[in-house]
Design an enzyme around this catalytic site. Structure first.
Site, PDB file in Angstrom:
ATOM      1  N   THR A  13       0.826  -1.213   0.000  1.00  0.00           N
ATOM      2  CA  THR A  13       0.000   0.000   0.000  1.00  0.00           C
ATOM      3  C   THR A  13       0.856   1.257   0.000  1.00  0.00           C
ATOM      4  O   THR A  13       0.676   2.145  -0.838  1.00  0.00           O
ATOM      5  CB  THR A  13      -0.893   0.006   1.257  1.00  0.00           C
ATOM      6  N   ALA A  43      12.410  -3.251  -5.547  1.00  0.00           N
ATOM      7  CA  ALA A  43      12.520  -4.677  -5.225  1.00  0.00           C
ATOM      8  C   ALA A  43      11.161  -5.187  -4.771  1.00  0.00           C
ATOM      9  O   ALA A  43      10.580  -4.637  -3.837  1.00  0.00           O
ATOM     10  CB  ALA A  43      13.566  -4.901  -4.121  1.00  0.00           C
ATOM     11  N   ARG A  45       9.056  -8.980  -4.048  1.00  0.00           N
ATOM     12  CA  ARG A  45       9.122 -10.436  -3.987  1.00  0.00           C
ATOM     13  C   ARG A  45       8.165 -11.016  -5.024  1.00  0.00           C
ATOM     14  O   ARG A  45       8.461 -11.947  -5.710  1.00  0.00           O
ATOM     15  CB  ARG A  45       8.722 -10.904  -2.589  1.00  0.00           C
ATOM     16  N   LYS A 105       7.971   1.369  12.100  1.00  0.00           N
ATOM     17  CA  LYS A 105       8.040   1.736  13.524  1.00  0.00           C
ATOM     18  C   LYS A 105       8.467   0.582  14.406  1.00  0.00           C
ATOM     19  O   LYS A 105       9.171   0.779  15.395  1.00  0.00           O
ATOM     20  CB  LYS A 105       6.703   2.287  14.023  1.00  0.00           C
ATOM     21  N   VAL A 132       5.586   7.356  12.372  1.00  0.00           N
ATOM     22  CA  VAL A 132       4.660   7.794  13.426  1.00  0.00           C
ATOM     23  C   VAL A 132       3.618   8.746  12.851  1.00  0.00           C
ATOM     24  O   VAL A 132       3.961   9.754  12.233  1.00  0.00           O
ATOM     25  CB  VAL A 132       5.419   8.511  14.562  1.00  0.00           C
ATOM     26  N   GLY A 187     -12.080  -2.455   6.121  1.00  0.00           N
ATOM     27  CA  GLY A 187     -10.655  -2.342   5.825  1.00  0.00           C
ATOM     28  C   GLY A 187      -9.903  -1.422   6.776  1.00  0.00           C
ATOM     29  O   GLY A 187      -8.741  -1.121   6.559  1.00  0.00           O
ATOM     30  N   LYS A 205       5.243   3.383  18.322  1.00  0.00           N
ATOM     31  CA  LYS A 205       5.311   4.800  17.938  1.00  0.00           C
ATOM     32  C   LYS A 205       5.658   5.667  19.145  1.00  0.00           C
ATOM     33  O   LYS A 205       6.441   6.616  19.052  1.00  0.00           O
ATOM     34  CB  LYS A 205       3.983   5.226  17.322  1.00  0.00           C
TER      35      LYS A 205
END
Lengths: 439, 439
Positions: A13, A43, A45, A105, A132, A187, A205
Site C-alpha cells: 500500500t 525490489a 518479492r 516503527k 509515526v 478495511g 510509535k
C-alpha cells in the site's frame, strides 16, 4: 542537475502510494529540491505487485539485497515492514553508504539504537517521519520545530484503527467485538488486528516519540501497554455521561524520578480538542515549556498520507545532498528561479458561499422580490430564515445562506436588493466555507 | 566547541522571551545542537529594557547598526518589528554575511522578495518561523514536512486578538466594541488595535503562507482584506443558530485561474475542528493532495510561544553551521553522546487519576466499605455515581472517579475491594487525564 536516485523495497500500500506521489508531484518536488527525485529501482518479492504500474520506467529486482548493495542508488526506501529481513536490509544499505527512509516503527522501536549508531558512523541519514502518525509531520515538529523547548509531556492518538473502533463504540453504542468486525469489513482493521488492538503498534510509535522528546535511547521493552480489547461498551457510555471520552493514548511525561511512557485507554475531557479527534484520524498533543501546548492532527495511515511523509523525508535527504547547507531549504520553499507567477484573484472573481442578512419591512412579497433577484443572477439559496422583529423595530432580519457563487455576481445581486424600497439597511454579507473532508 | 554567537536587536516582549528561553534551556539546546548557542550582544534603544535582566553577560549597544556590522556575531535576531529601520538592519546583516532570524511578518510580507534575494546571493539564511502563528511550527510543516504534496489550499486562524474578540462576542453575547474593550483591558489587544482588527496582520501572515504553499513571490498588495471591526453581534448569534461559527480566516487556494489569497470573517461549521479553536489560540489547516487535511494548533502570540519559534530557527541555523549536512538533525533529536539514561517508570509508580467501575450487590453499606478502603490508601474521590441495575441483574454498577494517585496504591485498593463479599466482578480500572491548559 542529475536526479537523486531512489530504490524502493516493497510495493504494498505505502510503496504504491509513494510511487504515485513521486510521479504525480515530480515537477512540484523538483521545483522544491532543485533536481529531480527519481525511482531508479524497485525490489518486489511478488511481480504481481507491479500490475497496473505504468510505465515501469525503473529496474525491477526480486532480490532486495541486490538493491541495497547497488552502486546506482543514493537512497533506499524500506517499506516491507516487520523485523527481518528489514533490519538486515537497512543495516546493509547503511554500510554501503546509502541514506535510508523507512516507515517501519516496529523495526525502529526495537532496533533503532543499533540502526542509528550504524548510520551515525557511516555519515548517512535514516529518516522515519512516516513511522509515526502517517502524514502528520510530528517527527519534524519535535526534532526541529520545537527544538527550543524542554518537552514536558506529549500524548497522542496514534493508532487510527483503535480510534475508529472507539468512535464507533461511542456513536453507535456497539460492543468492542461489533465495532472490530465492522472495522475489519471496511478495511480499517487487519484480519489479524492484534498489534493494533493490544496497543503494541501505539507503543512502537510512542517509544520513538518519547526518545526524541526527551533525548533518551529507544527502549520499547520498558513501555507498559494496555490495549482496547478488554473495553466494555458500558464504560464508554458512563464515561460519556461524566463528560469524558475514552481514547487509546500514548503518553510520555517527564517526572521527577525519570520518564513515564505508557499506552492505555484513557478518559479525556469531552470538551478537549483531543476528544474531537474521531474515526481514523491521529493527533499528537505536545507540551513544551516555552510554547505551551501545540496539537498536530491529520490522517495517521493510508497509502498517500503515509507516502506524504516518505516523500517529505526524500525531499529532506535530496535537499541535503544537493544544496550548500545554508540554502538547504529555499526561503519560499521552492527554488528562487522556480517561483511561479500565478495571479492572485481579485475578490469579484472569488467563488464562495455566503451568509446574507437583510433588514426588510414586514410586508408581503419581500421574499419573492429578494429570491427573484438572486435567481436572476443564478445564485441558489441553501437556507432562508425570517427572524422575529425585535420589539419596537420597524424591520425584520432575513437571513440567507447561498450556495457557492462568484462574488461579482453576488455583489450585483446585493446592489439590486439594497435598491428595493422594502429594504431598510445595507445588506450584511459574510463568506462561508464548509471546509469539507474533516470532521 | 565554540559557541554560536547571537546578537539580538530589541528587548521587547519577544526579545525578553527569547533571552529567557535561551538561558533556561541552554543545556537542552546544546544537547541538541552539539555546541552552545550564546547571546553575545544585544541592541536596545532604551537601556530601561535591561531592567531585571541578570546577569547581563552580553555586550549592550544602543546602536543596532553596530550590532549587525559586528564581526563577533554569527546570527542576528531582529525583534524590533515595523518596516524601517528593520529592513535596513536585516539587509545590512545579510550583506555582512550573517544569518538572520526574524519574527517580523510585516517586513517579510512587504519586502521579503528583496530580503530573500539578498540572502540567496550572500549564501545566508533568513529564518522566520516566528513570523506566522507564534510557536506553531507551520513554516517548517509547509516548507519541509509537507514537501511531497501539491498544496491545494490552506486556511488559518492566525490572529489571536481577533479570535479572542470573536470568542467573547459568541460566548458573552457582547458587541464588537464591548469585546474589544475587554481584550484591551486584559492585554489581548493593543491600545491601537488597527492592524489586528482590520485584518492587516492576518494578511501579512497569509501572504507568507501563500507564497511558501504555492511557490509564488510575496505580494501583500494583491491580498483582499476585510477585518472584524464591522461585525454585528446579531450575525454571530444567527450564524450560531444555523450551525456555524464566525472566524477571521486567512485563506489561500489554488484555482484554475491562479490563486486566491484572502482574509475576512468567515462562517465555518460549528462541528469542524477549526471552529473549536477559541480565545487567543491560532490554528492552520492545510490540504495537501497526498496527505489530505492536517491541522496545526497552538499559541499564536506571547513572549515564550513566539520565542519558541525564534529559538527553533536559531537551532536550525546553528545545526547548519555545526554539523556535516547528513548529521544536521541527530536521529533522536539530541547528539548521540548526549542521550540521557532516564528510567522509564513501571506502571505501579505512575501517577494518574482513575475511572473505576465496581459491580456490587444492592445492599446497604457497600459504599461505606468501598470508600473506607480508598481512604485507607489515601485515595480521594472526585465523583461517585451509583447506576440503576439493568432489569434482572443481581448487581448494580458503581462508577467512581478518583483524584491523581500512585497506581501501586490504587491496585492495592482494588485488590481489597475485590475481596469484599458484596463485590461480584473484577473492578474495571481506566486511567483519566485532564490534559489541563487547553480548551
Amino acid at each position: 542537475m542529475e536526479p537523486v536516485r531512489i530504490g524502493i523495497i516493497g510495493l504494498g500500500t505505502v510503496g504504491r502510494g509513494t510511487l504515485d506521489v513521486l510521479r504525480r508531484n515530480a515537477l512540484e518536488i523538483e521545483r522544491r529540491v532543485g533536481r529531480p527525485v527519481r525511482v531508479a529501482q524497485v525490489a518486489v518479492r511478488n511481480p504481481a505487485r507491479l500490475a497496473g504500474v505504468s510505465p515501469v520506467d525503473f529496474a525491477v529486482t526480486g532480490d532486495p539485497f541486490a538493491l541495497v548493495n547497488s552502486p546506482e542508488l543514493d537512497v533506499v526506501v524500506e517499506l516491507i515492514g516487520g523485523i527481518e529481513p528489514a533490519r538486515e536490509l537497512v543495516l546493509t544499505a547503511i554500510r554501503s553508504g546509502k541514506h535510508v527512509v523507512t516507515a517501519n516503527k516496529a523495526l525502529l522501536a526495537l532496533h533503532g539504537n543499533e540502526i542509528f549508531e550504524a548510520a551515525q558512523q557511516q555519515g548517512v541519514v535514516v529518516a522515519f517521519e512516516a513511522a509515526v502518525a502517517g502524514g502528520i509531520p510530528i517527527i519534524k515538529a519535535l526534532r526541529e520545530g520545537l527544538a527550543g523547548n524542554r518537552i514536558e509531556w506529549l500524548c497522542g492518538i496514534i493508532n487510527g484503527t483503535c480510534n475508529y473502533i472507539l468512535t464507533q463504540m461511542r456513536e453507535q453504542g456497539w460492543s468492542f467485538a461489533e465495532a472490530l468486525r465492522e472495522a475489519q469489513a471496511l478495511g480499517y482493521a487487519e484480519a489479524d488486528p492484534t498489534f493494533d488492538i493490544e496497543g503494541i503498534d501505539s507503543a512502537h510509535k510512542l517509544t520513538i516519540l518519547g526518545a526524541i522528546a526527551f533525548g533518551i535511547p529507544l527502549d520499547f521493552a520498558s513501555v507498559p501497554v494496555e490495549g482496547i480489547n478488554g473495553l466494555h461498551g458500558m464504560d464508554v457510555t458512563y464515561a460519556e455521561e461524566l463528560g469524558y471520552r475514552i481514547k487509546l493514548l500514548g503518553l510520555a511525561r517527564r517526572v521527577e524520578q525519570g520518564v513515564e511512557l505508557r499506552v492505555h485507554p484513557t478518559l479525556v475531557p469531552a470538551r478537549h480538542l483531543l476528544a474531537s479527534v474521531e474515526g481514523a484520524f491521529n493527533a499528537v498533543l505536545v507540551k513544551g515549556d516555552a510554547v505551551g501546548q501545540t496539537l498536530y492532527y491529520g490522517r495517521g495511515a493510508g497509502a498517500e498520507p503515509t507516502a506524504s511523509a516518505v516523500v517529505a523525508d526524500l525531499v529532506d535527504v535530496a535537499r541535503t545532498l544537493t544544496a550548500d547547507p545554508s540554502n538547504r531549504v529555499p526561503h519560499l520553499a521552492f527554488q528562487p528561479e522556480q517561483l511561479a507567477e500565478l495571479p492572485i484573484l481579485p475578490m469579484a472573481e472569488v467563488q464562495s458561499a455566503y451568509y446574507l442578512r437583510l433588514q426588510a419591512l414586514d410586508e408581503p412579497g419581500v421574499l419573492a422580490q429578494v429570491t427573484r433577484i438572486l435567481a436572476d443572477e443564478g445564485i441558489s439559496i441553501e437556507a432562508l430564515i425570517q427572524k422575529e422583529a425585535p420589539a419596537g423595530a420597524v424591520d425584520v432580519p432575513v437571513v440567507l445562506l447561498t450556495h457557492a457563487t462568484r462574488e461579482g455576481r453576488l455583489n450585483r445581486a446585493i446592489a439590486a436588493i439594497e435598491n428595493l424600497p422594502v429594504i431598510t439597511q445595507p445588506v450584511v454579507r459574510l463568506r462561508l466555507e464548509n471546509l469539507d473532508g474533516l470532521r
